[in-house]
Motif scaffolding. Structure first.
Motif, PDB file in Angstrom:
ATOM      1  N   GLU A   1       0.845  -1.196   0.000  1.00  0.00           N
ATOM      2  CA  GLU A   1       0.000   0.000   0.000  1.00  0.00           C
ATOM      3  C   GLU A   1       0.880   1.246   0.000  1.00  0.00           C
ATOM      4  OE1 GLU A   1      -3.336   0.478   0.018  1.00  0.00           O
ATOM      5  OE2 GLU A   1      -3.797  -1.664  -0.159  1.00  0.00           O
TER       6      GLU A   1
ATOM      7  N   LEU B   1       2.921   7.064   9.833  1.00  0.00           N
ATOM      8  CA  LEU B   1       3.107   6.965   8.391  1.00  0.00           C
ATOM      9  C   LEU B   1       3.268   8.343   7.757  1.00  0.00           C
ATOM     10  CD1 LEU B   1       0.381   4.272   7.820  1.00  0.00           C
ATOM     11  CD2 LEU B   1       2.841   3.928   7.518  1.00  0.00           C
TER      12      LEU B   1
ATOM     13  N   ALA C   1      -3.896   9.520   4.435  1.00  0.00           N
ATOM     14  CA  ALA C   1      -3.548   8.595   5.524  1.00  0.00           C
ATOM     15  C   ALA C   1      -2.302   9.023   6.285  1.00  0.00           C
ATOM     16  CB  ALA C   1      -3.357   7.188   4.957  1.00  0.00           C
ATOM     17  N   ALA C   2      -1.562   9.991   5.766  1.00  0.00           N
ATOM     18  CA  ALA C   2      -0.321  10.419   6.417  1.00  0.00           C
ATOM     19  C   ALA C   2      -0.603  10.922   7.831  1.00  0.00           C
ATOM     20  CB  ALA C   2       0.349  11.517   5.589  1.00  0.00           C
TER      21      ALA C   2
ATOM     22  N   ILE D   1       1.134   5.101   0.779  1.00  0.00           N
ATOM     23  CA  ILE D   1       0.444   6.035   1.666  1.00  0.00           C
ATOM     24  C   ILE D   1       0.299   7.388   0.980  1.00  0.00           C
ATOM     25  CG2 ILE D   1       0.505   7.198   3.903  1.00  0.00           C
ATOM     26  CD1 ILE D   1       0.022   4.155   3.982  1.00  0.00           C
TER      27      ILE D   1
ATOM     28  N   PHE E   1      -3.448   2.010  11.320  1.00  0.00           N
ATOM     29  CA  PHE E   1      -3.620   1.830   9.884  1.00  0.00           C
ATOM     30  C   PHE E   1      -3.927   0.368   9.572  1.00  0.00           C
ATOM     31  CE2 PHE E   1      -1.630   0.681   5.794  1.00  0.00           C
ATOM     32  CZ  PHE E   1      -2.345   1.490   4.935  1.00  0.00           C
TER      33      PHE E   1
END
Length: 320
Positions: free
Chosen positions: A14, A63, A20-21, A16, A28
């Motif tokens: 996946e 992430l 989603a950071a 990022i 996650f």
């Protein structure tokens, strides 16, 4: 949750994105592999089966945009898909950029599904905006409360907004109508609030020293012989804070079916007030990513404004 038989998936990679950071790797993974026991997720993290950019990471790793996450084969429970939330009428958008959306939530719409409600604002937004990979509530409003609501489009914005709210750096002001003549132009209300369940299992809140500190700032906006229009600024964000603070002082919200004057509510309904008079009218905060100061106002909805106009004709123009 009802599920079908579990199924195995192959190794996944996946990438990022900015949505989603900022999210922790364990959170996650728990979102990616719904139905997998937490213990298994943490085991594959500790064992190094999960890699970020080819390296092992701790469960606390946050992430970053551009990270590549290797997810090993995991046996997951495939949920039985419920009918999608109906799109309904588009929600009124007051402001939007690449990090957040501010909407003017209608009364009667829950912010999310659950507790007997099949879908709410967040589910409707996801149906109407399928191109957005992330949409999460930054805070909540009661179902009957109308007004300004922030929805985050990026994990980094959501995290920053939560921090700002916890630190009291998001200014939230509400308009409410109460019976009686509120005396003070400005009054600070500081009374701890305690959550509990009734014998029927319903959630309630009461003023109690056992509770968490709660602080409301009440300003008198207009006054009639029998009613007062108040602006309440929340310094803390406790459940049902405005409703319980004002009821505790002898000024229950007009139309409040939990803490209100039920006999009065029946009369008010006959006069045109069909719901609780509470409206999230103003929001002011620094943009969670740019630091720019943002301020928004939402006028009273038509039903509440119509009731105020009726008070003017029945009781005369409001005075201070």
């Amino acid at each position: 949750m009802t599920t079908t038989e579990g199924k195995a998936i192959a190794v996944r990679h996946e990438r990022i994105d900015e949505a989603a950071a900022g999210q922790r790797i364990d959170n996650f993974l728990l979102r990616m592999a719904k139905g997998v026991p937490k213990s298994h997720v943490y085991r594959i993290l500790r064992s190094g089966e999960v890699r970020v950019n080819g390296r092992r990471v701790q469960q606390t790793y946050r992430l970053q945009a551009g990270d590549e996450v290797r997810i090993p084969p995991i046996r997951i429970a495939a949920p039985v898909h419920a009918a999608p939330a109906p799109a309904g009428r588009p929600l009124p958008v007051v402001y939007e950029d690449d990090a957040l959306i501010v909407i003017d939530k209608p009364s009667g719409k829950a912010v999310h599904g659950g507790s007997g409600v099949s879908y709410g604002v967040i589910e409707q937004l996801r149906v109407q905006r399928p191109e957005l990979r992330m949409l999460e509530l930054a805070h909540r409003l009661d179902r009957e409360t109308s007004g300004l609501l922030i929805v985050a489009k990026k994990r980094s914005a959501l995290t920053a907004l939560h921090d700002m709210m916890r630190e009291g750096r998001v200014e939230k002001r509400y308009l409410t109508l109460v019976p009686g003549r509120w005396a003070n132009p400005l009054q600070h209300v500081k009374a701890a609030l305690h959550k509990y369940l009734t014998a029927e299992g319903e959630r309630r809140v009461r003023v109690s020293e056992e509770g968490k500190p709660a602080h409301s700032v009440v300003r008198l906006v207009r006054r009639w012989p029998d009613y007062s229009l108040l602006e309440v600024e929340l310094k803390t964000g406790r459940t049902h804070q405005i409703r319980v603070h004002l009821a505790h002082l002898g000024f229950p919200l007009c139309g409040d079916d939990k803490y209100g004057d039920f006999a009065l509510n029946k009369r008010l309904e006959a006069e045109g007030l069909k719901r609780m008079f509470l409206h999230a009218a103003k929001l002011s905060f620094e943009h969670p990513l740019t630091g720019e100061r943002l301020s928004f106002e939402a006028p009273l909805p038509e039903d509440l404004q119509r009731f105020i106009d009726g008070l003017d004709s029945r009781q005369g123009r409001a005075n201070g």
